[in-house]
Design an enzyme around this catalytic site. Sequence first.
Site, PDB file in Angstrom:
ATOM      1  CG  LEU A 212      -1.984  -0.935   1.516  1.00 56.39           C
ATOM      2  CD1 LEU A 212      -2.832  -1.118   2.628  1.00 56.39           C
ATOM      3  CD2 LEU A 212      -2.854  -1.063   0.282  1.00 56.39           C
ATOM      4  CG  ASP A 213       0.479   4.315  -2.575  1.00 55.20           C
ATOM      5  OD1 ASP A 213       0.913   3.734  -3.466  1.00 55.20           O
ATOM      6  OD2 ASP A 213      -0.621   5.088  -3.289  1.00 55.20           O
ATOM      7  CG  MET A 214       4.350   6.103   4.090  1.00 55.36           C
ATOM      8  SD  MET A 214       5.990   7.250   4.100  1.00 55.36           S
ATOM      9  CE  MET A 214       5.423   8.885   3.332  1.00 55.36           C
TER      10      MET A 214
ATOM     11  CB  THR B 145      -3.015   4.172   1.197  1.00 56.78           C
ATOM     12  OG1 THR B 145      -2.822   4.917   0.028  1.00 56.78           O
ATOM     13  CG2 THR B 145      -4.268   3.136   1.286  1.00 56.78           C
TER      14      THR B 145
END
Length: 560
Positions: free
Chosen positions: A407-409, A411
């Site tokens: 996951l993106d940082m 998110t």
Amino acid sequence: MKKFEDVLFHPLQVDSNIELPEKFTFPFYYEPHALSILASEDLQHYLEKEADFDHNFGLKPDAQGMVIGKMFGVMVVQREDQSIGYLAAFSGKLAESNVHKGFVPTVYDTLNPKGFYKIGEQELNQMNKEIEILESSDDYCSAKKKYEDNVKAFDSELKELKQTIKEKKAERNKLRDSEVNKLSPEAYENLLEELKKQSIYYHFRLKDLKNDWNLKVEEAETHFKSLQTRLDTLKEKRKAQSASLQKQLHEQYAFLDANGDTKDLLDIFENTTVRIPPAGAGECAAPKLFQYAYENALKPIVMAEFWWGASPKSQVRKHKQFYPACRSKCEPILGHMMQGLTVEDNPILEVKKHEAPLEILYEDDYLVLVNKPHEFLSVPGKTHLDSVQTKMQQYLPNSRPLLVHRLDMSTSGILLVAKNEKTHKNLQKQFIKRTVKKRYVAILNGELSKKEGIIDLPLRVDLDNRPQQLVCYEHGKPATTKYEVIEVKEGKTRIHFYPITGRTHQLRVHAAHGNGLKMPILGDDLYGTKAERLHLHAEELTFEHPVTKKELHIVCEAPF
């Protein structure tokens, strides 16, 4: 007060409750200071009401010409008499010119018709025309075709004759073997003599063929190569002149720092990974602002850049919204120009730690699902080591935990972790085959009228602004997202995203882009505006258990 276009130092009436910051803006990640906002509003008023240049920003339906939005920059500066004002600049050229009243000049004006660059450019254009004329001339084209046709015909006939010689030789060998016991010694000797003559015949036939064609090919080649040599000489001359012109241009872009030291583009980019200055380096707003400030003994206080105009087809750009300076071109240049200034710390380098144990949503002997906090890395970064990966290694010291996806940082939400390689491979196959069902929940910064739909916009990394992504139909990877609106309330939209592909920043770009939903996710500091957090959460994950083969459905409700 003088009109905007009559001055380059634009005085600011600063409210007494606005304090001057102790440190200059970190230009690659910032929230605009009140002074920057004040200066930007003044410049935007000029662009909206008083601008005396003709440029189609895509804001007026009746405007003529190609639509080109533009990045503008403001730098609040202080004079030696302590008075406060701001400088204004634009990136690249504006209305086909580098010079406009009220805006600081470029470091070097490549558009000056009397300058060495324009003169050199005209000489290169003349060379290009000569090369094009020669390459398309009947003499060159026919000479090239004749030479290539002769080579091809020679090769074809040579292959055909060699095959015939090979077949005839096989026939002679067969005849020698079959007739040795049938014919009398004298008759057999006559046969061998005849076969020898045949062999000699084909030997000379091959020699004659080579001689004939070598003469034809050599004659055609001589004529063609005389023209080709002339063409190659022109191209080499063009290449050398282009390199010389580019080097001379790079030397003209000499940038000051706060200490008064100067470096040109070649010096600045010498120790970077690219080494060669990229096209347009030094033409952005920020370097222009710094250069003018230093040359005129103005102290930089704060700065900001904003987009003015319609959103481009590739990048996510919103009218009047603030954006950081570009990294590929400006980071090395500003890294030099900010020497001697007291600059804010880079917030990206701040170590983000999550002291509390990660919330375990599900665990068995083969896998574990965790709730990743927002602003926390999935795997270790270059400067940040603390991550879900490292925490899982601490949590499972006797296993070899492997993240199945990321996951993106910014998110939060469900992350799937395998406890061994076999489980990891099985789960990865499910992701590759797209049998894993994912649902994200987000809040959009706006009210969406559509209830559901599909977004299909291919994505690739923005080479000028990593890690940001942009839409690119030529080189982008396919990216598809289904969405379903849950609630629209008080200027916000609660929405479910069902990503069919899993590209970097896919949901964020698909939400914010002009060909997507045109509404950034609330708190998106890359494609929208910053808030207390990015309102994007991986809420549900459904997949087949790699051992039990039963369906696992995991839910982790969003904290917003």
